[in-house]
Design a protein around this motif. Sequence first.
Motif, mmCIF file in Angstrom:
data_model
loop_
_atom_site.group_PDB
_atom_site.id
_atom_site.type_symbol
_atom_site.label_atom_id
_atom_site.label_comp_id
_atom_site.label_asym_id
_atom_site.label_seq_id
_atom_site.Cartn_x
_atom_site.Cartn_y
_atom_site.Cartn_z
ATOM 1 N N ASP A 127 0.773 -1.059 -0.190
ATOM 2 C CA ASP A 127 -0.013 -0.053 0.045
ATOM 3 C C ASP A 127 0.752 1.131 -0.077
ATOM 4 O O ASP A 127 1.579 1.531 0.913
ATOM 5 C CB ASP A 127 -1.150 -0.045 1.296
ATOM 6 C CG ASP A 127 -2.035 1.124 1.161
ATOM 7 O OD1 ASP A 127 -1.726 2.076 0.219
ATOM 8 O OD2 ASP A 127 -2.467 1.088 2.270
ATOM 9 N N ASP A 128 0.915 1.906 -1.162
ATOM 10 C CA ASP A 128 1.622 3.125 -1.076
ATOM 11 C C ASP A 128 1.486 4.297 -0.182
ATOM 12 O O ASP A 128 2.221 4.892 0.229
ATOM 13 C CB ASP A 128 1.688 3.864 -2.482
ATOM 14 C CG ASP A 128 2.299 2.751 -3.670
ATOM 15 O OD1 ASP A 128 3.529 2.361 -3.208
ATOM 16 O OD2 ASP A 128 1.912 2.685 -4.790
ATOM 17 N N SER A 129 -0.056 4.367 -0.127
ATOM 18 C CA SER A 129 -0.515 5.536 0.936
ATOM 19 C C SER A 129 0.150 5.190 2.318
ATOM 20 O O SER A 129 0.271 6.414 2.885
ATOM 21 C CB SER A 129 -1.891 5.492 0.697
ATOM 22 O OG SER A 129 -2.512 4.046 1.237
ATOM 23 N N SER A 130 0.059 4.105 2.998
ATOM 24 C CA SER A 130 0.496 3.743 3.971
ATOM 25 C C SER A 130 1.833 3.264 4.265
ATOM 26 O O SER A 130 2.255 2.958 5.481
ATOM 27 C CB SER A 130 -0.383 2.800 5.013
ATOM 28 O OG SER A 130 -0.484 1.465 4.342
ATOM 29 N N LEU A 160 14.657 -4.528 4.525
ATOM 30 C CA LEU A 160 13.998 -3.602 3.706
ATOM 31 C C LEU A 160 14.424 -2.208 4.017
ATOM 32 O O LEU A 160 14.463 -1.301 3.208
ATOM 33 C CB LEU A 160 12.404 -3.671 4.182
ATOM 34 C CG LEU A 160 11.575 -4.812 3.532
ATOM 35 C CD1 LEU A 160 10.466 -4.702 4.506
ATOM 36 C CD2 LEU A 160 11.388 -4.776 2.114
ATOM 37 N N THR A 161 15.105 -2.019 5.173
ATOM 38 C CA THR A 161 15.646 -0.767 5.463
ATOM 39 C C THR A 161 16.753 -0.456 4.296
ATOM 40 O O THR A 161 17.018 0.806 4.397
ATOM 41 C CB THR A 161 16.206 -0.530 6.829
ATOM 42 O OG1 THR A 161 17.212 -1.654 7.070
ATOM 43 C CG2 THR A 161 15.237 -0.753 7.912
ATOM 44 N N CYS A 162 17.465 -1.431 4.104
ATOM 45 C CA CYS A 162 18.652 -1.197 2.928
ATOM 46 C C CYS A 162 17.958 -1.175 1.712
ATOM 47 O O CYS A 162 18.420 -0.211 0.688
ATOM 48 C CB CYS A 162 19.777 -2.276 3.259
ATOM 49 S SG CYS A 162 20.510 -2.379 4.657
ATOM 50 N N PHE A 163 17.131 -1.915 1.071
ATOM 51 C CA PHE A 163 16.665 -2.167 -0.130
ATOM 52 C C PHE A 163 15.517 -1.444 -0.546
ATOM 53 O O PHE A 163 15.464 -0.903 -1.473
ATOM 54 C CB PHE A 163 16.526 -3.657 -0.576
ATOM 55 C CG PHE A 163 17.596 -4.615 -0.725
ATOM 56 C CD1 PHE A 163 18.433 -4.288 -1.664
ATOM 57 C CD2 PHE A 163 17.979 -5.354 0.300
ATOM 58 C CE1 PHE A 163 19.796 -5.244 -2.045
ATOM 59 C CE2 PHE A 163 19.025 -6.158 0.277
ATOM 60 C CZ PHE A 163 20.030 -5.949 -0.930
ATOM 61 N N ALA A 164 14.698 -1.029 0.457
ATOM 62 C CA ALA A 164 13.381 -0.577 0.297
ATOM 63 C C ALA A 164 12.934 0.313 1.309
ATOM 64 O O ALA A 164 11.937 -0.198 2.007
ATOM 65 C CB ALA A 164 12.401 -1.355 -0.399
ATOM 66 N N PRO A 165 13.751 1.140 1.648
ATOM 67 C CA PRO A 165 13.385 2.254 2.932
ATOM 68 C C PRO A 165 11.887 2.706 3.010
ATOM 69 O O PRO A 165 11.639 3.254 3.942
ATOM 70 C CB PRO A 165 14.398 3.084 3.233
ATOM 71 C CG PRO A 165 15.036 3.178 1.687
ATOM 72 C CD PRO A 165 14.822 1.783 0.894
ATOM 73 N N GLU A 166 11.287 2.921 1.708
ATOM 74 C CA GLU A 166 10.023 3.461 1.789
ATOM 75 C C GLU A 166 9.012 2.416 2.349
ATOM 76 O O GLU A 166 7.693 3.149 2.791
ATOM 77 C CB GLU A 166 9.621 3.755 0.396
ATOM 78 C CG GLU A 166 9.650 2.400 -0.573
ATOM 79 C CD GLU A 166 10.956 2.370 -1.408
ATOM 80 O OE1 GLU A 166 10.840 2.037 -2.584
ATOM 81 O OE2 GLU A 166 11.978 2.367 -0.890
ATOM 82 N N VAL A 167 9.088 1.422 2.751
ATOM 83 C CA VAL A 167 8.491 0.588 3.205
ATOM 84 C C VAL A 167 8.583 0.657 4.871
ATOM 85 O O VAL A 167 9.746 0.441 5.224
ATOM 86 C CB VAL A 167 8.749 -1.042 3.073
ATOM 87 C CG1 VAL A 167 7.564 -1.989 3.968
ATOM 88 C CG2 VAL A 167 8.505 -1.301 1.726
ATOM 89 N N THR A 168 7.759 1.137 5.345
ATOM 90 C CA THR A 168 7.852 1.483 6.858
ATOM 91 C C THR A 168 6.877 0.633 7.879
ATOM 92 O O THR A 168 7.082 0.821 9.123
ATOM 93 C CB THR A 168 7.171 3.065 7.047
ATOM 94 O OG1 THR A 168 5.839 3.096 6.685
ATOM 95 C CG2 THR A 168 8.022 3.961 6.262
ATOM 96 N N ALA A 169 6.343 -0.238 7.268
ATOM 97 C CA ALA A 169 5.420 -1.038 8.116
ATOM 98 C C ALA A 169 5.215 -2.446 7.297
ATOM 99 O O ALA A 169 5.049 -2.760 6.081
ATOM 100 C CB ALA A 169 4.214 -0.616 8.282
ATOM 101 N N VAL A 170 5.342 -3.662 8.228
ATOM 102 C CA VAL A 170 5.273 -5.116 7.605
ATOM 103 C C VAL A 170 4.201 -5.791 8.147
ATOM 104 O O VAL A 170 4.172 -5.828 9.507
ATOM 105 C CB VAL A 170 6.601 -5.757 7.660
ATOM 106 C CG1 VAL A 170 6.373 -7.181 6.982
ATOM 107 C CG2 VAL A 170 7.545 -5.049 6.768
#
Length: 204
Positions: A127-130, A160-170
């Motif tokens: 979800d891009d928005s969240s 994810l913090t290294c490869f895709a930091p835009e993800v803030t929640a899993v």
Amino acid sequence: MSAAAHTAAPPADAANRVMNAEQAGRRVEEVLDRLAATGDESACAGAEELVRVLMDFYGAGLARIVRLLDAPAAGKSPGSPLAGLLGDELVSSLLVLHDLHPEDTATRIARALDAAGDHAWEVAGFDDSSATLRLRSAGGAGCGCAGTAASAQQAVEDALTCFAPEVTAVEVEAGATAREPALLQIGKAPTSRTAPGPATAKTR
């Protein structure tokens, strides 16, 4: 000179000029000198520590790039040199930090899942928005207990913090066919029994 003059915006063409190491070092020294002139020792110490941390970070990144670029020549890393750089957590984090990574979010999420360990994950959606990534466990190494699942999820979040930091929640969705692990009962082996033989006559 007023404080506003010190914080004035750089010239419009500054972004188009490449700063060399000497110019960068001079800029850093100027900033540190201005902080020292304020007499705030705590601020000065914090700024100097920040410079050291950034120098260590970028120095490690450059060293990793050199090693990875040299690896194909030694036959250690098949594929193009760029592929080796994009698959490295440290180098990838630097590229993402400066918006230089050529891959999209979905591809970098897949890289993070590959780098997170032996546990298999399926992407249920992002979800891009969240900025929330939904995952579904597809099995893998481990006993299936809560501690192992938590460790696997933590490994994903770290990658994810290294490869895709835009993800803030899993968020991990429960598998539809999830079953409790079978319990093995451990007990004594049954004692062997011999079939009764024919009765023998007693002699007097």
